[in-house]
Design a protein around this motif. Structure first.
Motif, PDB file in Angstrom:
ATOM      1  N   PHE A 221       0.830  -1.206   0.000  1.00 13.13           N
ATOM      2  CA  PHE A 221       0.000   0.000   0.000  1.00 13.13           C
ATOM      3  C   PHE A 221       0.869   1.262   0.000  1.00 13.13           C
ATOM      4  N   ASP A 222       1.970   1.227   0.717  1.00 10.26           N
ATOM      5  CA  ASP A 222       2.887   2.368   0.687  1.00 10.26           C
ATOM      6  C   ASP A 222       3.405   2.595  -0.733  1.00 10.26           C
ATOM      7  N   LEU A 223       3.785   1.520  -1.393  1.00  7.10           N
ATOM      8  CA  LEU A 223       4.295   1.606  -2.756  1.00  7.10           C
ATOM      9  C   LEU A 223       3.236   2.173  -3.706  1.00  7.10           C
ATOM     10  N   LEU A 224       1.991   1.767  -3.505  1.00  8.21           N
ATOM     11  CA  LEU A 224       0.900   2.196  -4.368  1.00  8.21           C
ATOM     12  C   LEU A 224       0.421   3.612  -4.048  1.00  8.21           C
ATOM     13  N   ARG A 231      -7.229   3.030   3.283  1.00  6.62           N
ATOM     14  CA  ARG A 231      -6.932   1.801   4.030  1.00  6.62           C
ATOM     15  C   ARG A 231      -7.992   1.550   5.093  1.00  6.62           C
ATOM     16  N   SER A 232      -8.380   2.593   5.795  1.00  6.75           N
ATOM     17  CA  SER A 232      -9.386   2.461   6.850  1.00  6.75           C
ATOM     18  C   SER A 232     -10.743   2.084   6.267  1.00  6.75           C
ATOM     19  N   ALA A 233     -11.108   2.704   5.132  1.00  8.29           N
ATOM     20  CA  ALA A 233     -12.390   2.394   4.506  1.00  8.29           C
ATOM     21  C   ALA A 233     -12.433   0.942   4.042  1.00  8.29           C
ATOM     22  N   LEU A 234     -11.351   0.464   3.454  1.00 12.00           N
ATOM     23  CA  LEU A 234     -11.289  -0.926   3.020  1.00 12.00           C
ATOM     24  C   LEU A 234     -11.377  -1.877   4.204  1.00 12.00           C
ATOM     25  N   ARG A 235     -10.716  -1.503   5.297  1.00 11.50           N
ATOM     26  CA  ARG A 235     -10.757  -2.352   6.483  1.00 11.50           C
ATOM     27  C   ARG A 235     -12.172  -2.400   7.062  1.00 11.50           C
TER      28      ARG A 235
END
Length: 245
Positions: A221-224, A231-235
């Motif tokens: 995710f850092d790379l992207l 990230r929070s929404a996906l979680r």
């Protein structure tokens, strides 16, 4: 994992029920995100089955030229799609010469995932953002529901704290499911039918890649360039309740 019995559909599963320490229940939430192959496989009854599951959104990971019905697909009325939001969010640009030269020989394997992140991170990011902004339940699919969908599923599950061994097992389930399908896409060359033993042997050096992807999802995710908000929404899509402190 839960197999979804939607008429005409194969290799479809709910991403609920996976073990995670991030949920008070100990598992990911059902009815939020499903994974599968090209939606054109669904019959009219299959669309009804999907709606009964709670289908509200479809995130299509295919390139634009892959989208649409082909010979042998079912004729579906426009009414079958009423109220379902469909977003095309391709994870790859196959017209990019560098991508095609590097990835074409390994597109049926997680070996190409890291190249996808390196060469076209903006496309993978856009797909993740589309899922984060979707209304649950969301169907995420590509053509076979195995490789592009497998990559995105591994990242979603890794971000939700799912045991990497379970993520790898989910990928293996898709490979086994599609190994017995002769033609994945209408008009395409027939696939070689492989036995379960042949599939297991093929996956021997592939499953560690899936396991590693789920283990280091945050690095990917850092790379992207995936934002904290995304990230929070996906979680949240996969975690019913956050644990109490």
């Amino acid at each position: 994992m839960t197999t979804l019995a939607w008429d005409g559909y194969i290799n479809a599963r709910d991403l609920g029920g996976f073990p995670t320490a991030l949920s008070r229940s100990g598992v990911t939430a059902a009815g939020r995100i499903a994974r599968g192959p090209r939606r054109e496989r669904l019959t009219a009854a299959g669309w009804d089955d999907a709606r009964a599951w709670g289908l509200a959104s479809v995130i299509d990971l295919r390139c634009e030229h892959e989208v649409g019905p082909g010979e042998g697909d079912h004729v579906i009325s426009d009414a079958a799609l009423d109220g379902v939001t469909i977003v095309n969010a391709p994870t790859e640009d196959q017209n990019d010469p560098e991508f095609w030269e590097t990835c074409a020989p390994i597109l049926d394997s997680p070996e190409y995932w890291a190249h996808n992140w390196r060469l076209q991170p903006h496309l993978v990011l856009s797909a993740l953002e589309a899922i984060a902004g979707s209304t649950p339940g969301t169907l995420v699919h590509c053509s076979a529901g195995r490789d592009r969908t497998g990559m995105i599923s591994a990242l979603l599950l890794g971000n939700a704290g799912v045991d990497p061994a379970a993520v790898a097992a989910d990928y293996a389930t898709s490979v086994h499911a599609m190994a017995a399908v002769e033609q994945l896409v209408p008009g395409a060359e027939p696939e070689e039918i492989r036995s379960p033993a042949e599939v297991d042997e093929w996956m021997r050096d592939k499953l560690p890649i899936v396991h590693d992807t789920a283990t280091r999802t945050h690095e990917v995710f850092d790379l992207l360039g995936v934002s904290i908000a995304t990230r929070s929404a996906l979680r949240r899509l996969l975690i019913a309740e956050q644990p109490t402190q």
